[in-house]
Write a protein that holds these residues in place. Structure first.
Motif, PDB file in Angstrom:
ATOM      1  N   GLU A 152       0.865  -1.170   0.000  1.00  0.00           N
ATOM      2  CA  GLU A 152       0.000   0.000   0.000  1.00  0.00           C
ATOM      3  C   GLU A 152       0.907   1.227   0.000  1.00  0.00           C
ATOM      4  O   GLU A 152       2.088   1.141   0.355  1.00  0.00           O
ATOM      5  CB  GLU A 152      -0.898  -0.011   1.230  1.00  0.00           C
ATOM      6  N   ILE A 153       0.373   2.372  -0.372  1.00  0.00           N
ATOM      7  CA  ILE A 153       1.180   3.579  -0.563  1.00  0.00           C
ATOM      8  C   ILE A 153       1.976   3.950   0.685  1.00  0.00           C
ATOM      9  O   ILE A 153       3.157   4.304   0.600  1.00  0.00           O
ATOM     10  CB  ILE A 153       0.289   4.750  -1.016  1.00  0.00           C
ATOM     11  N   GLU A 154       1.357   3.849   1.861  1.00  0.00           N
ATOM     12  CA  GLU A 154       2.048   4.238   3.096  1.00  0.00           C
ATOM     13  C   GLU A 154       3.253   3.337   3.372  1.00  0.00           C
ATOM     14  O   GLU A 154       4.310   3.798   3.790  1.00  0.00           O
ATOM     15  CB  GLU A 154       1.092   4.177   4.298  1.00  0.00           C
ATOM     16  N   LYS A 155       3.067   2.031   3.149  1.00  0.00           N
ATOM     17  CA  LYS A 155       4.156   1.075   3.393  1.00  0.00           C
ATOM     18  C   LYS A 155       5.286   1.279   2.376  1.00  0.00           C
ATOM     19  O   LYS A 155       6.462   1.203   2.717  1.00  0.00           O
ATOM     20  CB  LYS A 155       3.625  -0.360   3.330  1.00  0.00           C
ATOM     21  N   GLU A 156       4.927   1.543   1.113  1.00  0.00           N
ATOM     22  CA  GLU A 156       5.959   1.792   0.103  1.00  0.00           C
ATOM     23  C   GLU A 156       6.760   3.035   0.454  1.00  0.00           C
ATOM     24  O   GLU A 156       7.990   3.046   0.334  1.00  0.00           O
ATOM     25  CB  GLU A 156       5.319   1.957  -1.276  1.00  0.00           C
ATOM     26  N   LYS A 157       6.080   4.097   0.892  1.00  0.00           N
ATOM     27  CA  LYS A 157       6.790   5.316   1.290  1.00  0.00           C
ATOM     28  C   LYS A 157       7.737   5.034   2.447  1.00  0.00           C
ATOM     29  O   LYS A 157       8.868   5.512   2.472  1.00  0.00           O
ATOM     30  CB  LYS A 157       5.797   6.406   1.668  1.00  0.00           C
ATOM     31  N   TYR A 158       7.297   4.212   3.400  1.00  0.00           N
ATOM     32  CA  TYR A 158       8.148   3.850   4.531  1.00  0.00           C
ATOM     33  C   TYR A 158       9.446   3.200   4.051  1.00  0.00           C
ATOM     34  O   TYR A 158      10.538   3.566   4.473  1.00  0.00           O
ATOM     35  CB  TYR A 158       7.389   2.915   5.475  1.00  0.00           C
TER      36      TYR A 158
ATOM     37  N   ARG B  13      10.772   3.285   0.987  1.00  0.00           N
ATOM     38  CA  ARG B  13      11.555   4.224   0.178  1.00  0.00           C
ATOM     39  C   ARG B  13      12.377   5.145   1.073  1.00  0.00           C
ATOM     40  O   ARG B  13      13.543   5.413   0.796  1.00  0.00           O
ATOM     41  CB  ARG B  13      10.644   5.047  -0.727  1.00  0.00           C
ATOM     42  N   ASP B  14      11.753   5.666   2.125  1.00  0.00           N
ATOM     43  CA  ASP B  14      12.462   6.543   3.059  1.00  0.00           C
ATOM     44  C   ASP B  14      13.550   5.784   3.810  1.00  0.00           C
ATOM     45  O   ASP B  14      14.675   6.263   3.953  1.00  0.00           O
ATOM     46  CB  ASP B  14      11.495   7.186   4.053  1.00  0.00           C
TER      47      ASP B  14
END
Length: 71
Positions: A22-28, A30-31
């Motif tokens: 999900e978008i939130e997990k992918e952002k996590y 990536r960061d």
């Protein structure tokens, strides 16, 4: 796949994992890993040493003599 084969050959237990986040997990991730948006996350490889004892499921097999062929 060559990396997975090499790890197995060298005695390293491994498992390929899909990176369908999900978008939130992918952002996590990536960061955390400093991955640019120009890169796509497609998978990860989990690895560890093999345990001394492994439990696994076993299914009984039917006898080949019980199979009929329809032509």
């Amino acid at each position: 796949m060559s990396l997975i084969y090499a790890l197995t050959y060298k005695g390293v237990a491994n498992c390929s994992l899909n990176a369908n986040f999900e978008i939130e997990k992918e952002k996590y991730f990536r960061d955390l890993l400093d991955i640019d948006l120009s890169e796509d996350l497609i998978g990860f490889i989990a690895y560890e040493s093999y345990p001394n004892k492994v439990l696994f499921a076993k299914s009984p097999r039917d006898s080949a003599s019980g199979i009929t062929t329809i032509i």
